[in-house]
Design a protein around this motif. Structure first.
Motif, PDB file in Angstrom:
ATOM      1  N   UNK A   1       5.105   5.068  19.201  1.00 56.01           N
ATOM      2  CA  UNK A   1       4.176   4.628  18.046  1.00 56.01           C
ATOM      3  C   UNK A   1       3.323   5.850  17.540  1.00 56.01           C
ATOM      4  N   UNK A   2       3.154   6.188  16.202  1.00 60.28           N
ATOM      5  CA  UNK A   2       2.651   7.239  15.879  1.00 60.28           C
ATOM      6  C   UNK A   2       1.360   6.462  15.026  1.00 60.28           C
ATOM      7  N   UNK A   3       0.144   7.060  15.202  1.00 59.00           N
ATOM      8  CA  UNK A   3      -1.107   6.532  14.576  1.00 59.00           C
ATOM      9  C   UNK A   3      -1.365   7.752  13.675  1.00 59.00           C
ATOM     10  N   UNK A   4      -1.355   7.376  12.507  1.00 57.73           N
ATOM     11  CA  UNK A   4      -2.010   8.568  11.750  1.00 57.73           C
ATOM     12  C   UNK A   4      -3.112   8.345  11.081  1.00 57.73           C
ATOM     13  N   UNK A   5      -4.447   9.106  11.553  1.00 55.02           N
ATOM     14  CA  UNK A   5      -5.578   8.908  11.224  1.00 55.02           C
ATOM     15  C   UNK A   5      -6.133   9.906  10.280  1.00 55.02           C
ATOM     16  N   UNK A   6      -5.246  10.998   9.867  1.00 51.08           N
ATOM     17  CA  UNK A   6      -5.550  12.067   9.075  1.00 51.08           C
ATOM     18  C   UNK A   6      -6.302  11.612   7.561  1.00 51.08           C
ATOM     19  N   UNK A   7      -7.285  12.305   7.259  1.00 51.05           N
ATOM     20  CA  UNK A   7      -7.654  11.989   5.904  1.00 51.05           C
ATOM     21  C   UNK A   7      -8.917  12.927   5.520  1.00 51.05           C
TER      22      UNK A   7
ATOM     23  N   UNK B   1      -7.324  19.320   0.855  1.00 56.20           N
ATOM     24  CA  UNK B   1      -6.371  19.050  -0.383  1.00 56.20           C
ATOM     25  C   UNK B   1      -6.097  17.565  -0.201  1.00 56.20           C
ATOM     26  N   UNK B   2      -6.511  16.781  -0.926  1.00 55.67           N
ATOM     27  CA  UNK B   2      -6.087  15.390  -0.743  1.00 55.67           C
ATOM     28  C   UNK B   2      -4.691  14.890  -0.690  1.00 55.67           C
ATOM     29  N   UNK B   3      -4.273  15.786  -1.791  1.00 56.31           N
ATOM     30  CA  UNK B   3      -2.719  15.185  -1.863  1.00 56.31           C
ATOM     31  C   UNK B   3      -1.784  15.776  -0.952  1.00 56.31           C
ATOM     32  N   UNK B   4      -2.238  16.921  -0.385  1.00 54.02           N
ATOM     33  CA  UNK B   4      -1.587  17.605   0.733  1.00 54.02           C
ATOM     34  C   UNK B   4      -1.395  16.706   2.049  1.00 54.02           C
TER      35      UNK B   4
ATOM     36  N   UNK C   1       2.496  12.756   4.676  1.00 57.23           N
ATOM     37  CA  UNK C   1       2.976  11.284   5.118  1.00 57.23           C
ATOM     38  C   UNK C   1       4.691  11.473   4.860  1.00 57.23           C
ATOM     39  N   UNK C   2       4.762  12.055   3.603  1.00 56.08           N
ATOM     40  CA  UNK C   2       6.327  12.162   3.433  1.00 56.08           C
ATOM     41  C   UNK C   2       6.845  12.933   4.408  1.00 56.08           C
ATOM     42  N   UNK C   3       6.576  14.135   4.854  1.00 59.43           N
ATOM     43  CA  UNK C   3       7.056  14.760   6.035  1.00 59.43           C
ATOM     44  C   UNK C   3       6.904  14.015   7.417  1.00 59.43           C
ATOM     45  N   UNK C   4       6.074  13.208   7.716  1.00 63.00           N
ATOM     46  CA  UNK C   4       5.987  12.486   8.863  1.00 63.00           C
ATOM     47  C   UNK C   4       7.146  11.286   8.695  1.00 63.00           C
ATOM     48  N   UNK C   5       7.191  10.825   7.624  1.00 63.94           N
ATOM     49  CA  UNK C   5       8.237   9.605   7.444  1.00 63.94           C
ATOM     50  C   UNK C   5       9.540  10.431   7.621  1.00 63.94           C
ATOM     51  N   UNK C   6       9.808  11.516   7.083  1.00 68.91           N
ATOM     52  CA  UNK C   6      11.154  12.150   7.318  1.00 68.91           C
ATOM     53  C   UNK C   6      11.343  12.369   9.158  1.00 68.91           C
ATOM     54  N   UNK C   7      10.297  12.883   9.242  1.00 66.41           N
ATOM     55  CA  UNK C   7      10.262  13.200  10.954  1.00 66.41           C
ATOM     56  C   UNK C   7      10.694  12.159  11.677  1.00 66.41           C
ATOM     57  N   UNK C   8       9.891  10.863  11.393  1.00 66.62           N
ATOM     58  CA  UNK C   8      10.335   9.635  12.283  1.00 66.62           C
ATOM     59  C   UNK C   8      11.738   9.185  12.069  1.00 66.62           C
ATOM     60  N   UNK C   9      12.170   9.323  10.734  1.00 66.74           N
ATOM     61  CA  UNK C   9      13.489   8.761  10.389  1.00 66.74           C
ATOM     62  C   UNK C   9      14.693   9.713  11.075  1.00 66.74           C
ATOM     63  N   UNK C  10      14.281  10.963  11.174  1.00 73.29           N
ATOM     64  CA  UNK C  10      15.147  11.885  11.839  1.00 73.29           C
ATOM     65  C   UNK C  10      15.156  12.134  13.138  1.00 73.29           C
TER      66      UNK C  10
ATOM     67  N   UNK D   1      -9.217  10.941  -3.999  1.00 68.70           N
ATOM     68  CA  UNK D   1      -9.167  10.371  -2.544  1.00 68.70           C
ATOM     69  C   UNK D   1      -8.303   9.109  -2.340  1.00 68.70           C
ATOM     70  N   UNK D   2      -8.566   8.090  -3.222  1.00 70.51           N
ATOM     71  CA  UNK D   2      -8.297   6.665  -3.268  1.00 70.51           C
ATOM     72  C   UNK D   2      -6.701   6.565  -3.876  1.00 70.51           C
ATOM     73  N   UNK D   3      -6.404   7.501  -4.751  1.00 69.65           N
ATOM     74  CA  UNK D   3      -5.234   7.307  -5.560  1.00 69.65           C
ATOM     75  C   UNK D   3      -4.042   8.151  -4.625  1.00 69.65           C
ATOM     76  N   UNK D   4      -4.392   9.271  -3.913  1.00 65.88           N
ATOM     77  CA  UNK D   4      -3.458   9.636  -2.798  1.00 65.88           C
ATOM     78  C   UNK D   4      -3.096   8.858  -1.622  1.00 65.88           C
ATOM     79  N   UNK D   5      -4.229   8.424  -0.998  1.00 68.78           N
ATOM     80  CA  UNK D   5      -4.233   7.354  -0.153  1.00 68.78           C
ATOM     81  C   UNK D   5      -3.247   6.146  -0.559  1.00 68.78           C
ATOM     82  N   UNK D   6      -3.389   5.793  -1.751  1.00 64.84           N
ATOM     83  CA  UNK D   6      -2.355   4.633  -2.066  1.00 64.84           C
ATOM     84  C   UNK D   6      -1.116   5.245  -2.169  1.00 64.84           C
ATOM     85  N   UNK D   7      -0.736   6.422  -2.841  1.00 64.59           N
ATOM     86  CA  UNK D   7       0.655   6.945  -2.826  1.00 64.59           C
ATOM     87  C   UNK D   7       1.368   7.072  -1.513  1.00 64.59           C
ATOM     88  N   UNK D   8       0.625   7.383  -0.527  1.00 57.13           N
ATOM     89  CA  UNK D   8       0.962   7.441   0.874  1.00 57.13           C
ATOM     90  C   UNK D   8       1.248   5.970   1.379  1.00 57.13           C
ATOM     91  N   UNK D   9       0.904   5.045   1.044  1.00 54.69           N
ATOM     92  CA  UNK D   9       1.036   3.594   1.181  1.00 54.69           C
ATOM     93  C   UNK D   9       2.255   3.184   0.387  1.00 54.69           C
TER      94      UNK D   9
END
Length: 439
Positions: free
Chosen positions: A71-77, A86-89, A95-104, A127-135
């Motif tokens: 189980x991975x708990x992502x508390x980064x922010x 960098x909020x986007x990074x 999160x995009x790289x983390x998802x790829x890592x979990x999938x692979x 802050x809010x828009x990038x959090x929502x993009x990750x969701x």
């Protein structure tokens, strides 16, 4: 002993640190990873310092495999863009790289992602828009996941907004009435940890919780005034008379905080923090409560039914003063050097001449010490070099005092007591050095 392994990303933060320690107490094997950990946070050989945000998907996949993570708990922010932030990074790209890592990774791994309450329609900050993009990335990934949206987090430690509210509770000052009336539903950090433990104990093929998004907060409506009021009960300041802060001062404080942010500091009062504060914290925890049977701690229980300790009071009282201490030290060194170099150069050089310094050394010493003073001010102004600047300021001040005692002892009895006042300045720099840590 529960043999499941949990990877906590952001194990140095307010939520991440508590969750790491709490899950270990519950018997889970927890790997806590952060970009940097204070010596006090390195509680186990499984507390690792890694450049998390620069890890690619392949490296993250190896990390998951090497530790047999379940189980991975992502508390980064991060709250706001700035040097090293960098909020986007952090919120989207990682999160995009983390998802790829979990999938692979070739492993069956559930992702628990810590996000924020609210809806995308109300998002106004990066802050809010990038959090929502990750969701949205997580929801579209097909990976078993839980998106947790905690309310205002109340924890034994304090950082950022929670520290600012404690400071307000310790002073006879209120925010403007409109901000005090903002919905501010809290959650105890213990309830967040209990929810993650609940997921860790469940099978990953449980379709009932394969993909969920829950608001974590107490159900009863609470305003910011209500949260601060309860803190004031704990601090023993509930009966004090207070002055409401004018709205323009809040905006001015945010502008000053943004400037400090560009220098590498992370003050709680920044434009993003004020925008999110005015938005409020609200949500519907009914789905979370129904699924887990966790009864959220009330505000009174989360803050505690006992008086604040002396360390709590000292922290709250000094939290806002810390900014004044550093600002005054920066101004002290910059202004003193500037005056000696540009405004009263002849007078400064005249002191050396009057004490029979060789003429060839008068100008170099005057210019050199002035530039040194200004450099110390610049070093203290930047968060990354503040410690170096403070140590340099202490050493320079001691050098001035001992040098004057040997070469110009009469300056010690100068009517304005310039050298005598250097002693308290050294003490203030020592205080600043001891208060430098944020976590």
């Amino acid at each position: 002993m529960n043999q499941r392994t949990i990877l906590v990303l952001g194990a140095s933060g307010l939520i991440g640190r508590f969750v790491t320690d709490n899950l270990r107490m519950r018997g889970f094997r927890v790997v806590g990873v952060a970009r940097s950990l204070s010596p006090a946070q390195k509680m186990s050989a499984l507390d690792l310092e890694l450049p998390i945000l620069s890890l690619d998907a392949a490296t993250l996949a190896r990390l998951l495999g090497d530790h047999a993570v379940d189980l991975v708990v992502n508390c980064l922010g991060v709250l706001q863009d700035g040097p090293g932030s960098d909020t986007g990074a952090v919120h989207r790209d990682f999160v995009a790289r983390l998802l790829a890592a979990i999938g692979g990774s070739g492993r069956a791994i559930r992702l628990v992602h810590i996000s924020i309450p609210g809806t995308h329609e109300a998002d106004r900050t990066a802050f809010a828009t990038t959090k929502r993009e990750a969701e949205r990335l997580i929801a579209a990934s097909g990976i078993p996941h839980a998106i947790l949206r905690p309310g205002f987090v109340i924890a034994p430690s304090a950082y950022g907004g929670s520290a600012m509210l404690r400071a307000l509770a310790a002073f006879p000052v209120d925010l403007p009435d409109k901000e005090m009336a903002t919905p501010f539903q809290p959650v105890a950090v213990e309830d967040i940890a209990a929810t993650i433990a609940w997921f860790a104990a469940r099978e990953i093929n449980d379709d009932s919780v394969r993909a969920v998004s829950w608001d974590l907060m107490q159900a009863e409506p609470v305003t910011m005034a209500g949260v601060i009021k309860q803190l004031r009960v704990a601090f023993g300041t509930a009966g004090w008379r207070r002055i409401a802060m004018p709205r323009f001062m809040l905006d001015l404080g945010a502008a000053i905080g943004d400037l400090a942010n560009m220098l590498g500091w992370m003050p709680p009062m920044r434009s993003t923090a004020i925008a999110e504060l005015r938005r409020g914290v609200r949500g519907d925890p009914s789905a979370w409560i129904a699924a887990t049977s966790i009864a959220p701690k009330t505000l009174v229980d989360a803050i505690g039914r006992h008086p604040a300790t002396i360390q709590d009071k000292w922290f709250a009282r000094l939290f806002l003063v810390k900014a004044l201490i550093f600002a005054s030290l920066v101004a002290f060194w910059l202004v003193s050097g500037f005056i000696a170099l540009f405004v009263s150069y002849r007078a400064a050089a005249g002191i050396l001449t009057a004490h029979h310094f060789p003429p060839a050394l008068v100008d170099p010493i005057t210019i050199g010490t002035s530039l040194m003073d200004m450099s110390i001010g610049v070093l203290i102004a930047f968060r990354r070099t503040a410690a170096v600047g403070l140590v340099a300021g202490i050493l320079a001040s001691l050098g001035y005092m001992f040098g004057a005692a040997i070469l110009t002892p009469d300056l010690w009895i100068e009517p304005l007591g310039a050298l005598v006042k250097t002693g308290p300045a050294i003490v203030l720099m020592l205080v600043a050095l001891l208060m430098l840590d944020n976590r």
